[in-house]
Design a protein around this motif. Structure first.
Motif, PDB file in Angstrom:
ATOM      1  N   VAL A  31       0.858  -1.174   0.000  1.00 39.03           N
ATOM      2  CA  VAL A  31       0.000   0.000   0.000  1.00 39.03           C
ATOM      3  C   VAL A  31       0.901   1.234   0.000  1.00 39.03           C
ATOM      4  N   THR A  32       0.468   2.260  -0.691  1.00 37.32           N
ATOM      5  CA  THR A  32       1.239   3.500  -0.761  1.00 37.32           C
ATOM      6  C   THR A  32       0.588   4.544   0.140  1.00 37.32           C
ATOM      7  N   PRO A  33       1.386   5.221   0.982  1.00 32.33           N
ATOM      8  CA  PRO A  33       0.799   6.242   1.856  1.00 32.33           C
ATOM      9  C   PRO A  33       0.438   7.509   1.084  1.00 32.33           C
ATOM     10  N   ASP A  34      -0.493   8.256   1.654  1.00 37.36           N
ATOM     11  CA  ASP A  34      -0.844   9.567   1.113  1.00 37.36           C
ATOM     12  C   ASP A  34      -0.055  10.628   1.874  1.00 37.36           C
ATOM     13  N   CYS A  35       0.094  11.772   1.257  1.00 36.62           N
ATOM     14  CA  CYS A  35       0.735  12.903   1.916  1.00 36.62           C
ATOM     15  C   CYS A  35      -0.378  13.814   2.449  1.00 36.62           C
ATOM     16  N   MET A  36      -0.329  14.102   3.742  1.00 32.27           N
ATOM     17  CA  MET A  36      -1.323  14.994   4.338  1.00 32.27           C
ATOM     18  C   MET A  36      -1.068  16.419   3.857  1.00 32.27           C
ATOM     19  N   THR A  37      -2.070  17.254   3.927  1.00 30.29           N
ATOM     20  CA  THR A  37      -1.929  18.639   3.475  1.00 30.29           C
ATOM     21  C   THR A  37      -1.257  19.514   4.524  1.00 30.29           C
ATOM     22  N   TYR A  38      -0.856  18.901   5.628  1.00 30.61           N
ATOM     23  CA  TYR A  38      -0.196  19.631   6.716  1.00 30.61           C
ATOM     24  C   TYR A  38       0.831  18.721   7.366  1.00 30.61           C
ATOM     25  N   MET A  39       1.727  19.310   8.118  1.00 30.46           N
ATOM     26  CA  MET A  39       2.723  18.564   8.867  1.00 30.46           C
ATOM     27  C   MET A  39       2.181  18.379  10.278  1.00 30.46           C
ATOM     28  N   LEU A  40       2.157  17.147  10.771  1.00 32.53           N
ATOM     29  CA  LEU A  40       1.648  16.846  12.105  1.00 32.53           C
ATOM     30  C   LEU A  40       2.801  16.738  13.089  1.00 32.53           C
ATOM     31  N   TYR A  41       2.704  17.444  14.185  1.00 30.70           N
ATOM     32  CA  TYR A  41       3.696  17.407  15.250  1.00 30.70           C
ATOM     33  C   TYR A  41       3.183  16.441  16.308  1.00 30.70           C
ATOM     34  N   VAL A  42       3.944  15.387  16.607  1.00 30.23           N
ATOM     35  CA  VAL A  42       3.512  14.359  17.537  1.00 30.23           C
ATOM     36  C   VAL A  42       4.441  14.326  18.745  1.00 30.23           C
ATOM     37  N   VAL A  55       0.245   9.331   5.714  1.00 30.62           N
ATOM     38  CA  VAL A  55      -0.884   8.609   6.303  1.00 30.62           C
ATOM     39  C   VAL A  55      -1.337   7.509   5.351  1.00 30.62           C
ATOM     40  N   TYR A  56      -1.664   6.371   5.914  1.00 29.68           N
ATOM     41  CA  TYR A  56      -2.283   5.289   5.156  1.00 29.68           C
ATOM     42  C   TYR A  56      -3.773   5.399   5.421  1.00 29.68           C
ATOM     43  N   ARG A  57      -4.535   5.725   4.387  1.00 29.28           N
ATOM     44  CA  ARG A  57      -5.978   5.931   4.544  1.00 29.28           C
ATOM     45  C   ARG A  57      -6.747   4.626   4.370  1.00 29.28           C
ATOM     46  N   SER A  58      -7.745   4.458   5.214  1.00 31.39           N
ATOM     47  CA  SER A  58      -8.654   3.302   5.149  1.00 31.39           C
ATOM     48  C   SER A  58      -7.920   1.969   5.106  1.00 31.39           C
ATOM     49  N   CYS A  59      -6.974   1.795   6.034  1.00 30.29           N
ATOM     50  CA  CYS A  59      -6.258   0.516   6.129  1.00 30.29           C
ATOM     51  C   CYS A  59      -7.223  -0.571   6.564  1.00 30.29           C
ATOM     52  N   GLU A  60      -7.162  -1.694   5.870  1.00 26.95           N
ATOM     53  CA  GLU A  60      -8.029  -2.826   6.182  1.00 26.95           C
ATOM     54  C   GLU A  60      -7.496  -3.579   7.399  1.00 26.95           C
ATOM     55  N   MET A  61      -8.354  -3.704   8.402  1.00 33.05           N
ATOM     56  CA  MET A  61      -7.996  -4.414   9.626  1.00 33.05           C
ATOM     57  C   MET A  61      -9.021  -5.516   9.863  1.00 33.05           C
ATOM     58  N   SER A  62      -8.594  -6.567  10.535  1.00 37.43           N
ATOM     59  CA  SER A  62      -9.516  -7.635  10.896  1.00 37.43           C
ATOM     60  C   SER A  62      -9.369  -7.905  12.389  1.00 37.43           C
ATOM     61  N   ILE A  63     -10.482  -7.735  13.102  1.00 37.23           N
ATOM     62  CA  ILE A  63     -10.517  -7.999  14.542  1.00 37.23           C
ATOM     63  C   ILE A  63     -11.648  -8.985  14.790  1.00 37.23           C
ATOM     64  N   GLU A  64     -11.307 -10.123  15.387  1.00 38.55           N
ATOM     65  CA  GLU A  64     -12.317 -11.146  15.665  1.00 38.55           C
ATOM     66  C   GLU A  64     -13.099 -11.501  14.410  1.00 38.55           C
ATOM     67  N   GLY A  65     -12.426 -11.499  13.252  1.00 38.22           N
ATOM     68  CA  GLY A  65     -13.060 -11.859  11.991  1.00 38.22           C
ATOM     69  C   GLY A  65     -13.914 -10.763  11.369  1.00 38.22           C
ATOM     70  N   ILE A  66     -13.937  -9.585  11.981  1.00 42.80           N
ATOM     71  CA  ILE A  66     -14.732  -8.467  11.470  1.00 42.80           C
ATOM     72  C   ILE A  66     -13.797  -7.471  10.799  1.00 42.80           C
TER      73      ILE A  66
END
Length: 154
Positions: A31-42, A55-66
């Motif tokens: 998957v290729t990340p997107d570039c946000m329109t701003y710089m985030l300070y963490v 940012v990786y948008r709408s990453c597919e996750m599976s929890i308890e088969g959901i």
């Protein structure tokens, strides 16, 4: 928990405002990340701070088969592959029971389920095919040969 089918070490952190993905773990995904329109300070709990705009948008996750999805901001974190923060937890109506290490979810479509966390870190066993994919993408790999010399009681 799985991210795009890969087993991931995930921290559900109600103290984090956003959700994050380890740069190393993300590099193993197709998957290729997107570039946000701003710089985030963490700022981190250890007192360090960093900037990011990936940012990786709408990453597919599976929890308890959901199947669920998350926007994951890239950070050079080490101890976890993914940190799910309040942005994601609140969107999925998560209710944490810290004593029992469980999280109750009521997702927007009305589905409810319970997730029971691990009691500690364990190294998942992966298939040869999964290991090959990781190595092809530049991830580090280690081969271990282990002999259990403990005698079985019987």
């Amino acid at each position: 928990m799985y991210i795009y089918g890969f087993s991931a070490r995930v921290l559900m952190d109600s103290g984090a405002s956003h959700s994050f993905i380890s740069a190393r773990f993300a590099s193993c995904l197709d998957v290729t990340p997107d570039c946000m329109t701003y710089m985030l300070y963490v700022s981190t709990p250890t007192g360090t701070s960093m900037y990011t705009d990936s940012v990786y948008r709408s990453c597919e996750m599976s929890i308890e088969g959901i199947s669920l999805y998350a926007d994951l901001i890239v950070l050079p974190i080490r101890d976890f592959d993914v940190i799910l923060g309040m942005d994601w937890l609140s969107a999925h109506c998560a209710c944490m029971d810290c004593y029992n290490k469980t999280v109750y979810f009521c997702i927007p479509d009305g589905t409810t389920f319970l997730f029971k966390g691990d009691k500690g870190f364990s190294t998942p066993i992966i298939s040869f095919i999964q290991a090959s994919r990781y190595l092809e993408k530049g991830c580090e790999g280690y081969l271990a040969y282990i002999i259990d010399r403990r005698k079985e009681k019987g």
